[in-house]
Design an enzyme around this catalytic site. Structure first.
Site, short mmCIF file in Angstrom:
data_model
loop_
_atom_site.label_atom_id
_atom_site.label_comp_id
_atom_site.label_asym_id
_atom_site.label_seq_id
_atom_site.Cartn_x
_atom_site.Cartn_y
_atom_site.Cartn_z
N ASN A 140 22.55 42.00 33.57
CA ASN A 140 23.87 42.06 32.92
C ASN A 140 24.13 40.76 32.16
OD1 ASN A 140 25.31 40.14 34.76
ND2 ASN A 140 24.62 41.66 36.25
N LYS A 170 38.98 46.03 46.44
CA LYS A 170 37.76 45.30 46.86
C LYS A 170 38.08 44.30 47.97
CE LYS A 170 35.44 46.00 42.50
NZ LYS A 170 35.08 45.54 41.19
O1 PMT Z 1 28.71 34.13 34.67
P1 PMT Z 1 29.79 34.11 33.61
O2 PMT Z 1 29.25 34.45 32.23
O3 PMT Z 1 30.57 32.80 33.61
O4 PMT Z 1 30.83 35.28 33.94
C1 PMT Z 1 31.62 35.17 35.10
C2 PMT Z 1 31.75 36.52 35.81
C3 PMT Z 1 32.50 37.50 34.93
C4 PMT Z 1 30.37 37.09 36.16
C5 PMT Z 1 32.56 36.23 37.15
O5 PMT Z 1 33.79 35.64 36.81
C6 PMT Z 1 32.78 37.49 37.96
O6 PMT Z 1 33.74 38.22 37.79
N1 PMT Z 1 31.84 37.73 38.92
C7 PMT Z 1 31.82 38.96 39.75
C8 PMT Z 1 31.25 40.09 38.94
C9 PMT Z 1 31.09 41.34 39.74
O7 PMT Z 1 29.98 41.70 40.01
O8 PMT Z 1 32.16 41.89 40.17
P2 PMT Z 1 32.18 43.25 41.03
O9 PMT Z 1 33.56 43.70 40.89
O10 PMT Z 1 31.10 44.18 40.64
O11 PMT Z 1 31.85 42.76 42.52
C10 PMT Z 1 32.86 42.37 43.44
C11 PMT Z 1 32.35 41.23 44.30
O12 PMT Z 1 31.26 41.66 45.11
C12 PMT Z 1 31.86 40.03 43.53
O13 PMT Z 1 32.27 38.90 44.24
C13 PMT Z 1 30.33 40.18 43.58
O14 PMT Z 1 29.69 38.92 43.55
C14 PMT Z 1 30.13 40.85 44.90
N2 PMT Z 1 28.95 41.76 44.96
C15 PMT Z 1 28.89 42.86 44.14
C16 PMT Z 1 27.82 43.71 44.24
C17 PMT Z 1 26.77 43.43 45.17
N3 PMT Z 1 25.72 44.20 45.25
N4 PMT Z 1 26.85 42.32 45.92
C18 PMT Z 1 27.92 41.48 45.83
O15 PMT Z 1 27.98 40.47 46.54
#
Ligand code: PMT
Length: 404
Positions: A216, A343
């Site tokens: 991504n 979440k």
């Molecule tokens: O890296 P940059 O370009 O600076 O961009 C920053 C960002 C947009 C990546 C960052 O600010 C951000 O939002 N990161 C989380 C992105 C994400 O995957 O969000 P999510 O809504 O899909 O996941 C929710 C949470 O679960 C997140 O804390 C993620 O790290 C965690 N997760 C998700 C999936 C997975 N398989 N394992 C996880 O730990």
């Protein structure tokens, strides 16, 4: 952009290395951030770039000689040393690091460094073997033990044609690291003292075959900004990074990983004694069910890949018996609050920071700025649009209040 440099008086020392061409951009970036910049150039630096360049950029005369009666009459070395809020040397050669470590005062720059009470930051730049030489590393350790901030160096192709560690950090990274050091000293440098943080950052990369992968647009900037700021606020930081092109923040332990499975292993290992876990990484939600060891041929018009879910790293850590304070990130294109709260509850988190991603004026992924809506318990706090480093500091202050 960080407000930390606004009105700050920065004495920028430039020593003799090819990276000094980047110092012109650095001076510009510091001025753009509101700093007043005065430049000292060594003899070596003047072989690469002229004082006139920096005079034109900063609007201030450039200082080059210790024993120049005219220059001393205008602003002598003691006045310069007193004037500085911060001394930044970029590029810092192996030679100047050795002279500083040994307390030499044989030119204007090293004399000012001895005569100032201002904190010192250095951005080393040199050939990879000079950098890894035990003499340089010992000098580095001496400077760090005296409180100097070390910015970079990065790794990559060097001007000498070799590849390795020793490239000066990019001007923007130096500006941001300096801003982080300034904002966190002396007022709040101890806020996270004694706390151990584990932060994940960047994307993960899930291989399809030897040449293709699923990933991504995460650049790692948000996670690296949090690591930079947490360290500057006194925390011991382990940064688990997916594939990103960013320099390691000063004094941060970095573990590089590629896949979600690798990130899970590294995280479970690192959080054993951690106080706080911040999951900033954009972990790929799926990987291919079966990795093809040969390059997949494009023989058919359509290709179907079977995908299976990756482990949820954050949820796994949050469900540990002895768990750190768990902070998640939520990247949302719509229904920010509802999805983030969902979440927070589903993963049993202590706090979640939601960012609105994908907008044309700020996709957040890859950009230098962000804004956050932070939720914990029944509480909500808004962090206004700012440089990711500023946003990181504000989020860490909220976390500090909860854990202290
Ligand atoms: O890296 P940059 O370009 O600076 O961009 C920053 C960002 C947009 C990546 C960052 O600010 C951000 O939002 N990161 C989380 C992105 C994400 O995957 O969000 P999510 O809504 O899909 O996941 C929710 C949470 O679960 C997140 O804390 C993620 O790290 C965690 N997760 C998700 C999936 C997975 N398989 N394992 C996880 O730990």
């Amino acid at each position: 952009m960080s407000a930390a440099l606004q009105g700050k008086q920065i004495l920028l020392g430039i020593t003799g290395g090819i990276a000094s061409y980047k110092s012109a951009i650095l001076a510009r970036r510091l001025i753009d951030a509101g700093a007043d910049v005065r430049v000292i150039m060594t003899q070596g630096a003047q072989a690469f770039i002229t004082p006139l360049t920096f005079q034109a950029l900063t609007g201030n005369p450039v200082h080059t000689d210790l024993l120049d009666p005219a220059a001393e009459a205008a602003m002598g070395h003691i006045e310069l040393a007193r004037w500085a809020d911060y001394v930044l040397i970029a590029p810092a050669t192996a030679n100047v690091m050795a002279r500083l470590a040994n307390g030499l005062a044989d030119d204007l720059l090293t004399t000012c460094c001895l005569a100032t009470e201002a904190p010192l930051a250095i951005a080393p730049a040199m050939n990879r073997l000079m950098w890894s030489n035990p003499a340089t590393q010992a000098n580095l350790a001496t400077l760090v033990s005296r409180g100097a901030s070390i910015i970079g160096p990065g790794a990559g192709e060097q001007a000498c044609g070799e590849v390795g560690e020793g490239r000066m950090s990019e001007p923007e990274a130096i500006r941001d690291a300096l801003a982080a050091a300034i904002t966190t000293t002396p007022n709040n440098s101890n806020e996270l003292q004694g706390k151990s943080f584990v932060i994940t950052a960047g994307p993960t990369e899930e291989a399809i075959d030897p040449v293709r992968f699923i990933s991504n647009r995460s650049s790692g900037k948000m996670g690296f900004a949090l690591a930079t700021a947490a360290q500057a606020m006194g925390a011991e930081v382990t940064l688990i990074a997916g594939p990103v092109a960013l320099d390691t923040p000063p004094h941060v332990k970095r573990i590089d990983v590629k896949t979600a499975d690798d990130m899970l292993d590294a995280t479970l290992n690192a959080v054993k004694n951690a106080d706080v876990f911040i999951s900033v990484a954009a972990v790929a939600d799926y990987k291919v069910a079966k990795f093809s060891s040969e390059k997949i041929k494009k023989t058919d018009d359509e290709l179907t890949l079977e995908l299976v879910r990756n482990p949820d790293i954050l949820k796994t850590v949050a469900s540990l018996k002895a768990r750190p304070f768990c902070v998640g990130f939520a990247a949302e294109t719509q229904n920010l609050e509802k999805n983030a709260q969902g979440k927070l509850n589903a993963k049993k988190l202590d706090m979640i920071a939601a960012n609105q991603v994908g907008q044309a004026n700020n996709p957040v992924f890859g950009s230098d700025t962000n804004s956050l809506s932070v939720y914990w318990g029944k509480n909500k706090e808004q962090i206004a649009p700012a440089a990711k480093l500023d946003v990181a500091r504000q989020l860490l202050k909220l976390i500090a209040k909860q854990i202290n």
